[in-house]
Design an enzyme around this catalytic site. Structure first.
Site, PDB file in Angstrom:
ATOM      1  N   ASP A  67       7.828   3.542   7.001  1.00  0.00           N
ATOM      2  CA  ASP A  67       6.924   3.830   8.117  1.00  0.00           C
ATOM      3  C   ASP A  67       6.678   2.598   8.975  1.00  0.00           C
ATOM      4  O   ASP A  67       7.084   1.480   8.615  1.00  0.00           O
ATOM      5  CB  ASP A  67       5.591   4.408   7.597  1.00  0.00           C
ATOM      6  N   ASN A 136      -5.997   7.659  -1.469  1.00  0.00           N
ATOM      7  CA  ASN A 136      -6.190   9.103  -1.258  1.00  0.00           C
ATOM      8  C   ASN A 136      -4.958   9.917  -1.668  1.00  0.00           C
ATOM      9  O   ASN A 136      -4.869  11.103  -1.373  1.00  0.00           O
ATOM     10  CB  ASN A 136      -6.528   9.393   0.214  1.00  0.00           C
ATOM     11  N   HIS A 138      -1.817   9.388  -0.665  1.00  0.00           N
ATOM     12  CA  HIS A 138      -0.725   9.495   0.314  1.00  0.00           C
ATOM     13  C   HIS A 138       0.521   8.742  -0.158  1.00  0.00           C
ATOM     14  O   HIS A 138       0.439   7.804  -0.952  1.00  0.00           O
ATOM     15  CB  HIS A 138      -1.172   9.058   1.724  1.00  0.00           C
ATOM     16  N   GLU A 143      -0.475  11.814   4.880  1.00  0.00           N
ATOM     17  CA  GLU A 143      -1.850  11.901   4.410  1.00  0.00           C
ATOM     18  C   GLU A 143      -2.086  13.260   3.740  1.00  0.00           C
ATOM     19  O   GLU A 143      -1.280  14.189   3.909  1.00  0.00           O
ATOM     20  CB  GLU A 143      -2.795  11.731   5.609  1.00  0.00           C
TER      21      GLU A 143
HETATM   22  P1  PGA Z   1      -1.093  -0.994  -0.611  1.00  0.00           P
HETATM   23  O1  PGA Z   1      -0.788   0.380   0.123  1.00  0.00           O
HETATM   24  O2  PGA Z   1       0.176  -1.389  -1.293  1.00  0.00           O
HETATM   25  O3  PGA Z   1      -1.457  -1.952   0.488  1.00  0.00           O
HETATM   26  O4  PGA Z   1      -2.201  -0.732  -1.573  1.00  0.00           O
HETATM   27  C1  PGA Z   1      -0.062   1.386  -0.509  1.00  0.00           C
HETATM   28  C2  PGA Z   1      -0.032   2.625   0.327  1.00  0.00           C
HETATM   29  O5  PGA Z   1      -0.961   2.860   1.110  1.00  0.00           O
HETATM   30  O6  PGA Z   1       0.947   3.396   0.202  1.00  0.00           O
END
Ligand code: PGA
Length: 248
Positions: A67, A136, A138, A143
């Site tokens: 992404d 959450n 995702h 999301e």
């Molecule tokens: P993070 O994010 O590695 O910064 O915790 C992971 C994600 O949101 O997929």
């Protein structure tokens, strides 16, 4: 689903890097799907070490990132292209043209996403996909509520994700509210998936993804349907799963 439960974030990172290195050695032309965020930083550092000290060869590897934020250029220090260059690509022998990150400044973002899907298909699909997980549930920027069969497209971040990612920006208002993201359907087509998670803040999402129902409300739960998916967790991220599931 397979699980590797480690003692620490460092061990999680080493195990994940080891697995990536094995797959690159056995298939030097592998197509990797890569992730950004706080979680994979030490894993990328370990891959750089394996390149420098043990000759891990990236010269024929191709990569596609999950992404990118919409509306920030590759030169912005919070763009995911910038992250990948700084944490991995600048330090290994991968030809820059083999590395692909969605362009957050594309004049036509919808076309950018369609072209990205086509390019992945032309490359033969993702051989090994790295994922993190949001608090959450995702995966990439898919999301809760995003369709199980969604393809690469323009997505809107939830307030929860904006809050989680605010730590990387000066002010929460600076976090872009939209992104370009591989879809759940795109991710599920990878031949093999490795999800890494550390930190207690991920424990609930991990529990729901593994033990909860397969639901679009928790995108990572869709991985229960993948035939070759491994979760590599530190003890903090695995804590609730260990306690509730009784399988470890
Ligand atoms: P993070 O994010 O590695 O910064 O915790 C992971 C994600 O949101 O997929």
């Amino acid at each position: 689903m397979n699980f590797i439960i480690t003692e620490s974030s460092e061990e999680m990172s080493r195990k994940a890097a080891e697995l990536f290195a094995q797959r690159i050695r056995s298939n030097p032309n592998i197509v990797l799907g890569l992730a950004t965020g706080g979680t994979p930083e030490k894993m990328y550092a370990e891959l750089v070490r394996l390149h420098r000290e043990e000759g891990l060869d990236f010269s024929r590897v191709t990569t596609y990132n999950l992404d990118e934020y919409l509306g920030i250029p590759a030169t912005h220090d919070q763009s995911y292209r910038y992250f990948m260059n700084k944490n991995l690509f600048d330090h290994v022998n991968i030809p820059r043209e083999n590395t692909h990150v969605l362009n957050g400044m594309a004049a036509d973002p919808v076309k950018e996403c369609r072209d990205y899907e086509d390019a992945i298909k032309k490359a033969g699909g993702i051989g090994l996909q790295l994922l993190g997980i949001g608090s959450n549930g995702h995966i990439a920027f898919n999301e809760p509520g995003s369709k199980a069969d969604s393809r690469t497209g323009v997505v809107t971040l939830t307030g929860n994700t904006v809050k989680d990612n605010a730590r990387f920006f000066e002010k929460a208002e600076d976090v872009p509210k939209q992104a370009l993201s591989m879809g759940n359907g795109t991710i599920m087509e990878a031949k093999e998936i490795i999800l890494i998670a550390d930190k207690e803040s991920k424990a609930e999402a991990i529990l729901k993804s593994v033990e909860g129902p397969v639901t679009e409300d928790v995108p990572a739960s869709l991985l229960q349907k993948h035939t070759n998916c491994t979760f590599i967790l530190d003890s903090a991220a695995a804590a609730k799963l260990k306690k509730e599931s009784g399988r470890f």
